[in-house]
Design an enzyme around this catalytic site. Structure first.
Site, PDB file in Angstrom:
ATOM      1  N   HIS A 132     -30.870 -57.162 -18.900  1.00 16.21           N
ATOM      2  CA  HIS A 132     -31.736 -56.055 -19.336  1.00 16.21           C
ATOM      3  C   HIS A 132     -30.905 -54.712 -19.148  1.00 16.21           C
ATOM      4  O   HIS A 132     -31.125 -53.770 -19.825  1.00 16.21           O
ATOM      5  CB  HIS A 132     -32.940 -55.912 -18.684  1.00 16.21           C
ATOM      6  CG  HIS A 132     -32.857 -55.381 -17.186  1.00 16.21           C
ATOM      7  ND1 HIS A 132     -32.775 -56.274 -16.329  1.00 16.21           N
ATOM      8  CD2 HIS A 132     -32.748 -54.185 -16.519  1.00 16.21           C
ATOM      9  CE1 HIS A 132     -32.782 -55.503 -14.956  1.00 16.21           C
ATOM     10  NE2 HIS A 132     -32.820 -54.245 -15.197  1.00 16.21           N
ATOM     11  N   ASP A 186     -32.175 -63.219 -17.365  1.00 13.97           N
ATOM     12  CA  ASP A 186     -31.743 -61.956 -17.101  1.00 13.97           C
ATOM     13  C   ASP A 186     -30.236 -61.899 -16.531  1.00 13.97           C
ATOM     14  O   ASP A 186     -30.038 -61.124 -15.524  1.00 13.97           O
ATOM     15  CB  ASP A 186     -32.695 -61.098 -16.140  1.00 13.97           C
ATOM     16  CG  ASP A 186     -32.724 -59.849 -16.083  1.00 13.97           C
ATOM     17  OD1 ASP A 186     -32.131 -59.299 -17.055  1.00 13.97           O
ATOM     18  OD2 ASP A 186     -33.369 -59.037 -15.208  1.00 13.97           O
ATOM     19  N   SER A 190     -29.879 -52.303 -10.697  1.00 11.70           N
ATOM     20  CA  SER A 190     -30.004 -53.629 -11.531  1.00 11.70           C
ATOM     21  C   SER A 190     -28.847 -54.299 -11.804  1.00 11.70           C
ATOM     22  O   SER A 190     -27.826 -53.501 -12.249  1.00 11.70           O
ATOM     23  CB  SER A 190     -30.782 -53.515 -12.921  1.00 11.70           C
ATOM     24  OG  SER A 190     -32.241 -53.023 -12.520  1.00 11.70           O
TER      25      SER A 190
END
Length: 441
Positions: free
Chosen positions: A185, A216, A295
């Site tokens: 993402h 992911d 992230s």
């Protein structure tokens, strides 16, 4: 007895006056001794002999030798301290004067040293003066500071431009020849290229090697070589309560390190944009502070080995852009992420592990378990003897309560893994071994 100042002899007759006008040979003074006046001096005896209460015939010094046992060592002679050459007034005054001067000089030196040490005359000295740094400040390689220092060169910031603007996330170096792991993402919606910002502030362009939206995970490649790759740990060997560190660039604050513990294991995460791909994985939960921008960064254990990829946070904010840390963060287990990364590097894509069945809730009133709503006749579940309608209670010993639990746990394992499934058919409970497979795309 005495008559005035004249002495009488034992027969009562007065003694001759001193000094005599003529001294018979028998009364001649003894031979000169060192320090005594020469014969003929007026008077020839010392000042001490002029004491009217002293017999002038008494020797000037009296040496006492104590009686000792036979064979003993001669002791030092004991000398009458009051007898001996008299010192002049100048000598008597000179000794205390020198002593006073020396004492004054010593006191001044000590006073100056004390004042310098305590900052007198040169500004205040704040804080205690320790002899050496405390053990906590020596930063051993296995301390949190030592781990952070060792990992920092391997952690990067990832900047990606695209049609919807630019995004910023984190990543880490997986190999010395330039492969970098991050989240899908972070790079999703980009143009296929990114900029890697290293911990020293230097930058390098990178290309997208491949990505797996369902797990992911994405892999980037920079042309820079000779990098410092991370050391991979074993995410299956960690336990709740283990200390962890999270690295990344939260809110664009590069080179940030936060600490916490492993809060839970195999926490089912179901994430994704509405209408987009849904991501499932059995995550590592931690209370280390993780925010937007973390992230793709590494989650490491107390030895500095990567055990997870930071991916998702839980927040009380309804707007994703306003989401912040509340002590609930989740990371993809590194055993899963490393396997998918290797597959992307080798083939450009990652395989998805499947059990060959569709699942739904077990039904009203069921506390545990998920029901198989359909079974692929050529899939692993059918090969193990499972049927439609069976209720899966545990997968590899882990209880199931939601359909997503089974999906997340299945994808944690590599294709070909053999796991034990506990299920209920009717009123009977049974166990069966299932060999998981890769989805054919």
């Amino acid at each position: 007895m005495t008559d005035g100042w004249n002495w009488r002899q034992p027969d009562g007759t007065p003694m001759p006056a001193y000094p005599p006008t003529s001294v018979p040979p028998s009364a001649a003074p003894p031979a000169a001794t060192p320090g005594a006046p020469a014969p003929g001096a007026s008077p020839w005896w010392s000042d001490a002999l002029s004491d009217p209460w002293r017999d002038p015939r008494t020797p000037a010094a009296v040496v006492v030798t104590p009686v000792r046992p036979s064979g003993s060592i001669d002791p030092e002679p004991v000398v009458d301290p009051d007898v001996g050459p008299r010192r002049g007034l100048a000598q008597i005054l000179l000794v205390p004067l020198i002593t006073a001067l020396l004492a004054g000089a010593l006191g001044g030196a000590l006073g100056y040293g004390f004042s310098v040490r305590n900052g007198a005359g040169g500004g205040a000295v704040l804080g205690a003066q320790g002899s050496e740094a405390p053990a906590a400040a020596q930063r051993r390689p296995d301390s949190l500071a030592g781990v952070a220092e060792r990992l920092r060169p391997s952690v990067v910031t990832v900047r990606v431009g695209g049609r919807g603007g630019s995004s910023l996330g984190s990543g880490f170096v997986a190999s010395a020849d330039g492969y970098v792991i991050t989240n899908d993402h972070v790079v999703a919606g980009g143009s296929g290229s990114a900029t890697i910002v290293f911990s020293d502030g230097s930058t390098s362009p990178a290309k997208l090697v491949g990505q797996d939206p369902e797990s992911d995970i994405a892999v980037l490649k920079t042309s820079r070589t000779g990098l410092s790759p991370v050391e991979f740990g074993d995410s299956d060997a960690i336990a709740v309560g283990d200390p962890v560190l999270a690295f990344g660039s939260p809110l664009s604050l590069a080179n940030t390190v936060t600490a916490g513990i492993v809060s839970a294991l195999d926490r089912t995460i179901q994430a994704g944009e509405p209408g987009g791909t849904t991501r499932y994985y059995a995550a590592i939960q931690t209370d280390a502070a993780v925010n937007q921008g973390n992230s793709g960064g590494p989650l490491v254990d107390g030895a500095g080995r990567v055990i997870g990829v930071n991916s998702v946070i839980k927040s009380l904010a309804s707007d994703e852009q306003e989401a912040g840390n509340i002590g609930l963060a989740f990371a993809i287990p590194i055993n899963q992420a490393k396997r998918l990364t290797q597959e992307i590097i080798d083939t450009g894509k990652a395989r998805r592990t499947v059990i060959g069945a569709q699942v739904t809730n077990a039904g009203a009133g069921a506390a545990v378990g998920v029901r198989l709503s359909a079974v692929d006749r050529s899939g692993p579940a059918a090969a193990a003897g499972l049927r439609t309608g069976d209720v899966i209670l545990k997968f590899d010993g882990r209880p199931l309560t939601e359909p997503g639990d089974l999906i997340a746990l299945v994808r944690k394992y590599a294709p070909g893994s053999v796991v034990t499934v506990e299920y209920r058919r009717g009123s009977a409970q049974q166990n069966v071994s299932v060999t998981l497979a890769a989805d054919v795309k």
